[in-house]
Design a protein around this motif. Structure first.
Motif, PDB file in Angstrom:
ATOM      1  N   GLU A 163       0.838  -1.205   0.000  1.00 14.84           N
ATOM      2  CA  GLU A 163       0.000   0.000   0.000  1.00 14.84           C
ATOM      3  C   GLU A 163       0.871   1.253   0.000  1.00 14.84           C
ATOM      4  O   GLU A 163       0.531   2.260  -0.635  1.00 14.84           O
ATOM      5  CB  GLU A 163      -0.924  -0.004   1.216  1.00 14.84           C
ATOM      6  N   GLY A 167       1.008   4.268  -2.742  1.00 17.77           N
ATOM      7  CA  GLY A 167       0.911   5.668  -2.346  1.00 17.77           C
ATOM      8  C   GLY A 167       2.176   6.459  -2.621  1.00 17.77           C
ATOM      9  O   GLY A 167       2.268   7.626  -2.237  1.00 17.77           O
ATOM     10  N   ALA A 243       0.338   6.982   5.857  1.00 14.97           N
ATOM     11  CA  ALA A 243      -0.987   6.659   5.313  1.00 14.97           C
ATOM     12  C   ALA A 243      -2.017   6.447   6.417  1.00 14.97           C
ATOM     13  O   ALA A 243      -3.175   6.858   6.289  1.00 14.97           O
ATOM     14  CB  ALA A 243      -0.880   5.411   4.431  1.00 14.97           C
ATOM     15  N   LYS A 244      -1.597   5.820   7.506  1.00 17.58           N
ATOM     16  CA  LYS A 244      -2.548   5.529   8.580  1.00 17.58           C
ATOM     17  C   LYS A 244      -3.157   6.792   9.175  1.00 17.58           C
ATOM     18  O   LYS A 244      -4.282   6.788   9.655  1.00 17.58           O
ATOM     19  CB  LYS A 244      -1.845   4.734   9.686  1.00 17.58           C
ATOM     20  N   GLU A 247      -5.605   8.414   5.961  1.00 25.86           N
ATOM     21  CA  GLU A 247      -6.576   7.653   5.168  1.00 25.86           C
ATOM     22  C   GLU A 247      -7.991   7.763   5.720  1.00 25.86           C
ATOM     23  O   GLU A 247      -8.969   7.619   4.976  1.00 25.86           O
ATOM     24  CB  GLU A 247      -6.157   6.184   5.095  1.00 25.86           C
ATOM     25  N   GLN A 248      -8.122   8.078   7.034  1.00 25.16           N
ATOM     26  CA  GLN A 248      -9.446   8.203   7.633  1.00 25.16           C
ATOM     27  C   GLN A 248     -10.237   9.376   7.062  1.00 25.16           C
ATOM     28  O   GLN A 248     -11.463   9.418   7.178  1.00 25.16           O
ATOM     29  CB  GLN A 248      -9.292   8.379   9.146  1.00 25.16           C
ATOM     30  N   LYS A 252     -12.368   5.421   0.437  1.00 25.14           N
ATOM     31  CA  LYS A 252     -11.438   4.346   0.096  1.00 25.14           C
ATOM     32  C   LYS A 252     -11.101   4.313  -1.392  1.00 25.14           C
ATOM     33  O   LYS A 252     -10.064   3.802  -1.787  1.00 25.14           O
ATOM     34  CB  LYS A 252     -12.025   2.999   0.521  1.00 25.14           C
ATOM     35  N   TYR A 254     -10.361   6.786  -3.313  1.00 20.52           N
ATOM     36  CA  TYR A 254      -9.470   7.859  -3.757  1.00 20.52           C
ATOM     37  C   TYR A 254      -8.067   7.334  -4.011  1.00 20.52           C
ATOM     38  O   TYR A 254      -7.515   6.570  -3.224  1.00 20.52           O
ATOM     39  CB  TYR A 254      -9.418   8.976  -2.712  1.00 20.52           C
ATOM     40  N   PRO A 256      -3.873   7.901  -4.618  1.00 18.13           N
ATOM     41  CA  PRO A 256      -2.877   8.780  -3.989  1.00 18.13           C
ATOM     42  C   PRO A 256      -2.802  10.158  -4.633  1.00 18.13           C
ATOM     43  O   PRO A 256      -2.626  11.172  -3.947  1.00 18.13           O
ATOM     44  CB  PRO A 256      -1.573   8.006  -4.177  1.00 18.13           C
ATOM     45  N   LYS A 259      -5.687  12.296  -3.382  1.00 20.36           N
ATOM     46  CA  LYS A 259      -5.422  12.742  -2.013  1.00 20.36           C
ATOM     47  C   LYS A 259      -4.430  13.897  -2.005  1.00 20.36           C
ATOM     48  O   LYS A 259      -4.599  14.876  -1.283  1.00 20.36           O
ATOM     49  CB  LYS A 259      -4.892  11.568  -1.182  1.00 20.36           C
TER      50      LYS A 259
END
Length: 279
Positions: A163, A167, A243-244, A247-248, A252, A254, A256, A259
């Protein structure tokens, strides 16, 4: 023929995401105005209906546009032929993620081997066939043979690291080197990357791989390797957003790139507001 979209089912294990993004909005608008201009490719399902070989995005956009039928070409084909056609019809699209290419190339390689009759990997015939299959994938995709081998190898990354590759937090070449680490080593590495808010360079990844292959890569070794170059790059001005942590805030679906655009836009708005307050 025209078939109801309700009878069109996704290809099992389809490696390419269908994203409800800006490009999908444009496709849905085009279908609303002009219909589906290029037929999809499907094959009959034993369970009923049809399996999409090519045209997943067209089906999604048709449903989004409220269109109930879609033009398709119906063709009988075996599983391996369907896999090869499915990969070839999707892998040349723009914005294909590294993980999508990795899974797709692996699926195609396995299908080509099955069609040829897979000999033992240990004998020379098996080695020649494997090289021939990879060369064919490279020729079809317009990529180098080495690049195809690297893509297939990164399937060995744990999902969390893969992941990060998608990203663009981990570059492709370091990712290839990290794919040689054992799964438990990769899990430790991921935790350290999150805790230290760093990403591995190519030289770091190569050192991690070499230590792993020599059987001397402990958790402390991983932390030491990652912290050494962190001190050298601390003042480069680079900002890493784990990312963690972000990402909230995004759907889902979207990518990179989407974002990134939103983050840049929000920062631009913040800068304008700050400038107005200072004036």
């Amino acid at each position: 023929m025209m078939l109801p979209v309700s009878e069109l089912h996704d290809f099992p294990g389809h490696p390419f995401q269908v994203r409800d993004d800006e490009e999908m909005e444009k496709l849905a608008e085009s279908i609303t105005q002009h219909g589906v201009l290029m037929p999809g490719l499907v094959r009959p399902r034993t369970a009923g209906g049809y399996e999409i070989v090519a045209g997943h995005r067209r089906k999604f956009a048709s449903v989004k546009a409220g269109i109930r039928e879609m033009p398709v070409i119906v063709r009988d084909m075996d599983d391996d032929t369907a896999v090869i056609l499915m990969v070839d019809s999707n892998v040349q699209r723009e914005n294909v993620l590294p993980s999508e290419k990795a899974r797709a190339y692996k699926m195609k390689l396995d299908a080509i081997k099955r069609k040829a009759g897979r000999p033992s990997k240990e004998n020379s015939a098996g080695i020649r066939q494997n090289l021939f299959s990879i060369q064919k994938i490279a020729d079809d995709a317009g990529e180098g043979k080495t690049k195809i081998q690297q893509y297939i190898k990164i399937n060995d990354l744990i999902p969390e690291l893969l992941e990060m590759v998608d990203g663009n937090e981990i570059k492709f070449n370091p990712a290839y080197e990290l794919a040689f680490l054992r799964l438990e080593e990769q899990a430790v590495l991921y935790d350290i990357l999150q805790a230290e808010e760093v990403t591995p360079s190519l030289s770091q990844a190569q050192r991690l791989k070499r230590a792993s292959q020599e059987g001397r890569l402990s958790e402390q070794d991983i932390a030491t390797i990652m912290r050494e170059e962190k001190a050298q790059t601390r003042d480069t001005g680079k900002v890493t957003l784990p990312a963690k942590e972000i990402e909230q805030f995004f759907p889902k679906s979207y990518t990179p790139e989407q974002k990134k655009k939103i983050i840049v836009k929000l920062l631009a708005n913040w800068a304008r507001q700050r400038g107005a307050q200072e004036r």
